[in-house]
Scaffold this motif. Structure first.
Motif, short mmCIF file in Angstrom:
data_model
loop_
_atom_site.label_atom_id
_atom_site.label_comp_id
_atom_site.label_asym_id
_atom_site.label_seq_id
_atom_site.Cartn_x
_atom_site.Cartn_y
_atom_site.Cartn_z
N ALA A 196 39.94 87.68 65.31
CA ALA A 196 39.68 88.98 65.56
C ALA A 196 40.15 89.49 67.12
CB ALA A 196 38.32 89.28 65.37
N ARG A 197 39.59 88.55 67.97
CA ARG A 197 39.49 88.74 69.43
C ARG A 197 41.06 88.58 70.00
NH1 ARG A 197 36.50 84.90 73.46
NH2 ARG A 197 38.57 83.81 73.20
N ASP A 198 41.69 87.67 69.72
CA ASP A 198 43.25 87.26 70.18
C ASP A 198 44.00 87.30 69.28
OD1 ASP A 198 41.33 86.38 72.12
OD2 ASP A 198 41.45 84.33 71.80
N GLY A 199 43.80 87.52 67.95
CA GLY A 199 44.86 87.43 67.04
C GLY A 199 45.34 86.04 66.73
N GLY A 200 44.37 84.98 66.82
CA GLY A 200 44.58 83.58 66.44
C GLY A 200 44.65 82.80 67.58
N ILE A 201 45.64 81.78 67.70
CA ILE A 201 46.02 80.89 68.88
C ILE A 201 47.34 80.94 68.89
CG2 ILE A 201 45.79 78.66 69.63
CD1 ILE A 201 43.63 78.20 67.47
N GLY A 202 47.56 81.40 70.30
CA GLY A 202 49.06 81.55 70.70
C GLY A 202 49.62 82.59 69.80
N GLY A 203 48.86 83.46 69.62
CA GLY A 203 49.39 84.73 68.57
C GLY A 203 49.57 84.40 67.00
N VAL A 204 49.32 83.28 66.62
CA VAL A 204 49.52 82.76 65.08
C VAL A 204 48.05 82.85 64.64
CG1 VAL A 204 50.33 81.08 63.58
CG2 VAL A 204 51.41 81.40 65.86
N PRO A 205 47.79 83.66 63.57
CA PRO A 205 46.40 83.55 63.00
C PRO A 205 46.05 82.30 62.46
CG PRO A 205 47.97 84.87 61.88
CD PRO A 205 48.70 84.50 62.77
N ILE A 206 44.97 81.91 62.68
CA ILE A 206 44.43 80.83 61.89
C ILE A 206 43.83 80.94 60.53
CG2 ILE A 206 42.70 78.86 61.95
CD1 ILE A 206 44.82 78.69 64.19
N ASP A 207 44.44 80.24 59.37
CA ASP A 207 43.98 80.43 58.04
C ASP A 207 43.10 79.44 57.79
OD1 ASP A 207 43.77 80.78 55.51
OD2 ASP A 207 45.64 79.94 54.62
N PHE A 208 41.64 79.61 58.19
CA PHE A 208 40.53 78.86 58.10
C PHE A 208 40.16 79.09 56.55
CE2 PHE A 208 36.26 77.23 58.36
CZ PHE A 208 36.54 76.04 59.48
N ASP A 209 39.95 77.84 56.07
CA ASP A 209 39.57 78.02 54.50
C ASP A 209 38.65 76.80 54.24
OD1 ASP A 209 39.32 78.93 51.87
OD2 ASP A 209 41.29 77.62 51.40
N GLU A 210 37.87 76.95 53.30
CA GLU A 210 36.74 76.01 52.90
C GLU A 210 37.01 75.40 51.57
OE1 GLU A 210 32.91 77.41 53.37
OE2 GLU A 210 32.92 77.20 55.54
N CYS A 211 36.73 74.10 51.29
CA CYS A 211 37.03 73.68 50.31
C CYS A 211 35.33 72.87 49.87
CB CYS A 211 37.97 72.42 50.01
SG CYS A 211 38.22 71.98 48.32
N GLU A 212 34.90 73.22 48.83
CA GLU A 212 33.40 72.98 48.44
C GLU A 212 33.38 71.46 48.13
OE1 GLU A 212 30.96 74.34 49.57
OE2 GLU A 212 29.52 72.82 48.67
N THR A 213 32.74 70.51 48.72
CA THR A 213 32.50 69.10 48.28
C THR A 213 31.27 68.77 47.72
OG1 THR A 213 31.92 68.05 50.44
CG2 THR A 213 34.24 68.30 49.98
N GLY A 214 30.39 69.45 48.28
CA GLY A 214 28.88 69.11 48.02
C GLY A 214 28.70 67.65 48.27
N TYR A 215 29.14 67.31 49.61
CA TYR A 215 28.92 66.01 49.92
C TYR A 215 29.27 64.82 49.08
CZ TYR A 215 27.43 63.32 53.93
OH TYR A 215 27.21 62.53 55.25
#
Lengths: 358, 429
Positions: B58-77
């Motif tokens: 939101a602030r910098d448009g990602g890192i070095g201008g490239v957005p970060i596609d941060f995603d979760e995959c649920e494992t339940g440990y």
């Protein structure tokens, strides 16, 4: 129409007693085998191998082992997970003590150890029955997992208490460990599972299988017609534990790559028991159907929203998954309490008489 | 019958379409556990990780201008789900964040063939510090063995000789994670002459530890060191309060310093300590940015922004972001791949100045990774529960590198030998 049996005459006892008396069954099996041996391996991705094909086969084999004991011989067992553990640890000790041993031979031999342990814990079955026996096998479950934790020799005094599968090869081709490719491992699993399934089908159709069924249906009557109950029950424990042990060795060596003792704890036993129950007790095919439902379906369901382009939060998806699979299990058990195998039998019967239902 | 055909068709269709749809940018999945027995401790950490990346986007448009596609995959440990998630994400991902020692052990040997870095900040297998052997694994800023060393130094008060004749109980989860510190503590016990009494807590006994605490009362140890996680921590802390064990002699590892566990006992838990490589800084400039860009925008799920675990989650994502940035600067491009990120994580330089720039001064000690050192060995602070929150209770403690390094060398060599043929990174000195 598809399943019309008209015109298939049996002229000898031999053809009547064949493995597949109906031609369509043999054809169907052929299609499935071609899929498993040729089509899937050619088309599957790494993900499919690791999360669907290999685990479904291994879980089916474990359920098959349990089914021989519970479904065919009528001895309820809650110790499957621990017997799988015996197979896995035996295999681990064998390949680390004797690195020259062929890994497939080691896997097949590891079942012998779990068969021995199974027979030992099966001895009480001569005197106790039903739920009481289930409690006795539960003791095996707790004792063995405790042993895996405390007996450091079993995991070669590894600091983390876990076993790690080393790289093992047959004539230069890696079959286990991180260097092995998924496809090789899949073929090893498929070969062993096919072989043991073939043996199990013929065992349960033969003399031994009939004594097991007689023991299951009424043990006093079985004894009266001259069946040795001790032999019948202990062979059931031995054969069942052998298959379960091999499944355990495959579980760790061909799929997981590493295992800690609590992997073999009671949730695993229940999982295998559910597969056997939902698939249908006293059936061979049911184990595969059950494993597809319990092991395969959640993985497939997890990919559905993404495939349809819907953004669902991962945790929510997991909750939905548990709910859907749970209700499907209830649904299938309501429409056919005897499991998926009975459901398939019903469908097949209807197909045979179609389009003229009486 | 018709319904079955439809079901089968739907199934086949979804399988056929299983090719995942990904958003733009650098794909950094997180194997989260917001469900299952460890969810209570997982949620604030996962929130912290997600919020930091959301803030950068939101602030910098990602890192070095490239957005970060941060995603979760649920494992339940669960290890099984963890491997499923690893297989699902590895094709597109530049990093894998396994989030459990069990999953780490499972994927560790595979990373060599899959060529994807594992980022396991403050957990996993301590010898992973040896970058020569574990080319693809990173556990900055401090390992479990560092934690054991720092805790013992704190108990000794700087003079290791004073440990002689003391009795230390290690209350640990009977699981690979809980057994991690044992080799280093045993070596220290032999070296400095204290008695180590490991008391395992089985996974089934986590919530009822009366037997273990009875044993502790009998042993009368000078200190109890806890390697606990999830429900075990709350169980141990309430049991310690019940048996009136002096709280100021009770020290936990960083995963045993969860605010919620101590809120249950409140003022009775006063004096309980936990070693930590992260510290909450409510007034840090980065918190203001998180508030404006993430919380006020309604993107965060977190309620208490000052809890230890939430802010640790922020630090973890910062480490990953800095690794990405280092790789981008070195290779001169925005869209980096896994191999390039490996270089980035190997050349992290989180100096005091850099922390100042990031607005995170005091949230993590400065540290630096290198080809041969994949941990950074930042050191940490002792945090103490004051009845309401965790406060700083010591200056920066540094692990005894001279003591740990030979052990790391030995155990990593053992690992490589057990997994032969194991590729070594000969480029390291």
């Amino acid at each position: 129409m598809l399943y019309r049996t008209a015109g298939q005459f049996k002229t000898s006892y031999r053809t009547d007693q064949a493995l597949f008396p109906i031609r369509q069954d043999a054809f169907l099996l052929g299609v499935i085998l071609i899929c498993a041996w040729v089509v899937f391996p050619l088309t599957a991705s790494e993900f499919t191998f690791q999360t669907l094909l290999t685990p479904i086969l291994i879980y089916s084999l474990a359920a098959l082992g349990l089914n021989i004991l519970t479904g065919f011989a009528g001895q309820l067992s809650l110790g499957t997970g621990a017997f799988m553990g015996v197979g896995a640890y035996a295999c681990y000790k064998m390949v680390t003590l004797m690195p020259w041993l062929n890994p497939v031979v080691a896997i097949l031999l590891s079942g012998v150890f779990s068969a021995g342990v199974g027979v030992m814990f099966g001895i009480p079955s001569l005197r106790i029955k039903g739920f009481y026996l289930a409690i006795a096998t539960l003791a095996a479950q707790f004792f063995l997992v405790w042993l895996f934790e405390k007996w450091a020799w079993l995991y070669n005094y590894n600091a983390s208490g876990a076993i790690q599968v080393p790289n093992l090869d047959i004539f230069g081709l890696y079959v286990a460990g991180p260097q092995a490719s998924s496809m090789t491992q899949y073929y090893v699993v498929l070969t062993i599972v096919s072989l043991l399934t073939y043996l199990a089908i013929n065992l349960t159709r033969g003399n031994l299988g009939r004594t097991w069924k007689a023991t299951r249906d009424m043990d006093i009557a079985a004894e009266l017609i001259g069946i040795n109950l001790m032999r019948s029950k202990l062979t059931a424990f031995a054969v069942s534990s052998y298959i379960v042990g091999v499944a355990g060795a495959l579980f760790v060596f061909m799929w997981r790559g590493a295992a800690e003792p609590n992997l073999f704890d009671i949730p695993l036993s229940f999982r295998v028991l559910f597969i056997a129950i939902i698939g249908g007790l006293g059936s061979i095919l049911g184990n595969y159907l059950g494993a597809i439902l319990i092991v395969g379906l959640p993985v497939v369901l997890n990919t559905v929203p993404r495939a349809l382009g819907i953004e669902v939060e991962s945790a929510l998806l997991e909750h939905l998954n548990i709910m859907i699979v749970g209700s499907l299990i209830i649904f299938f058990l309501i429409i056919e309490p005897h499991g998926l195998n009975a459901l398939w039998r019903l469908i097949r019967e209807k197909l045979i008489i179609w389009p003229f239902p009486h | 019958m018709k319904t079955f055909t439809k079901l089968a068709m739907a199934g086949a269709l979804s399988l056929g379409l299983a090719a995942p749809v990904f958003a733009e940018g650098i794909y950094t999945p997180n194997l989260s556990y917001r469900t299952g027995p460890f969810a209570a401790t997982g949620i604030p950490l996962m929130n912290g990780q997600a919020d930091y990346m959301a803030m950068l986007n939101a602030r910098d448009g990602g890192i070095g201008g490239v957005p970060i596609d941060f995603d979760e995959c649920e494992t339940g440990y669960s290890t099984e789900k963890g491997v499923e998630c690893y297989e699902r994400t590895k094709a597109q991902a530049v990093v894998t964040q396994p989030w459990s020692t069990g999953i780490t052990l499972q994927v560790l040997p595979k990373t060599n063939t899959d060529n994807i870095p594992i980022l396991a900040p403050g957990y996993g297998f301590s010898p992973m510090a040896n970058g020569k052997v574990f080319q693809w694994a990173f556990n900055p800023p401090a390992s479990y063995w560092d934690a054991a060393s720092m805790i013992m130094q704190y108990i000794a008060g700087g003079d290791m000789g004073s440990l002689s004749g003391k009795k230390i109980v290690l209350l640990h989860l009977d699981h690979p994670f809980g057994k991690e510190p044992i080799p280093v503590l045993e070596a220290m016990a032999a070296e400095y002459g204290f008695e180590l009494v490991p008391i395992p807590v089985g996974l089934k006994e986590m919530q009822n530890q009366s037997a273990q605490w009875l044993q502790i009362r009998r042993e009368r140890p000078d200190n109890v060191v806890m390697w606990g996680w999830g429900a075990m921590n709350a169980g141990a802390i309430t049991e310690a309060v019940k048996t009136k064990y002096p709280m100021d002699q009770f020290i936990g590892v960083w995963w045993a310093g969860h605010d919620e566990d101590l809120k249950q006992v409140g003022a009775d838990g006063k004096g309980y300590k936990s070693i930590s490589w992260s510290m909450p800084q409510p007034d840090a400039p980065v918190m203001a940015d998180i508030k404006t860009h993430v919380v006020d925008a309604g993107l965060s799920q977190q309620e208490d922004l000052n809890s230890v675990f939430y802010q640790r989650g922020l630090v973890i994502s910062m480490i990953l972001a800095e690794g990405i940035k280092a790789a981008q600067d070195n290779f001169g491009k925005g869209e980096i791949n896994a191999e390039e990120l490996r270089w980035g994580l190997e050349n992290l330089d989180i100096s005091a100045e850099r922390l100042e720039e990031l607005g995170m001064t005091g949230m993590v000690p400065p540290f630096k990774t290198s080809c041969s050192d994949h941990t950074g060995h930042s050191g940490g602070w002792m945090l103490e529960w004051d009845g309401e929150k965790f406060v700083q209770a010591s200056d920066l403690l540094m692990a005894d590198a001279a003591f740990i390094a030979p052990l790391e060398e030995e155990k990593s060599a053992e690992y490589a030998e057990a997994n032969a043929p194991w590729p070594m990174n000969e480029a390291c000195e």
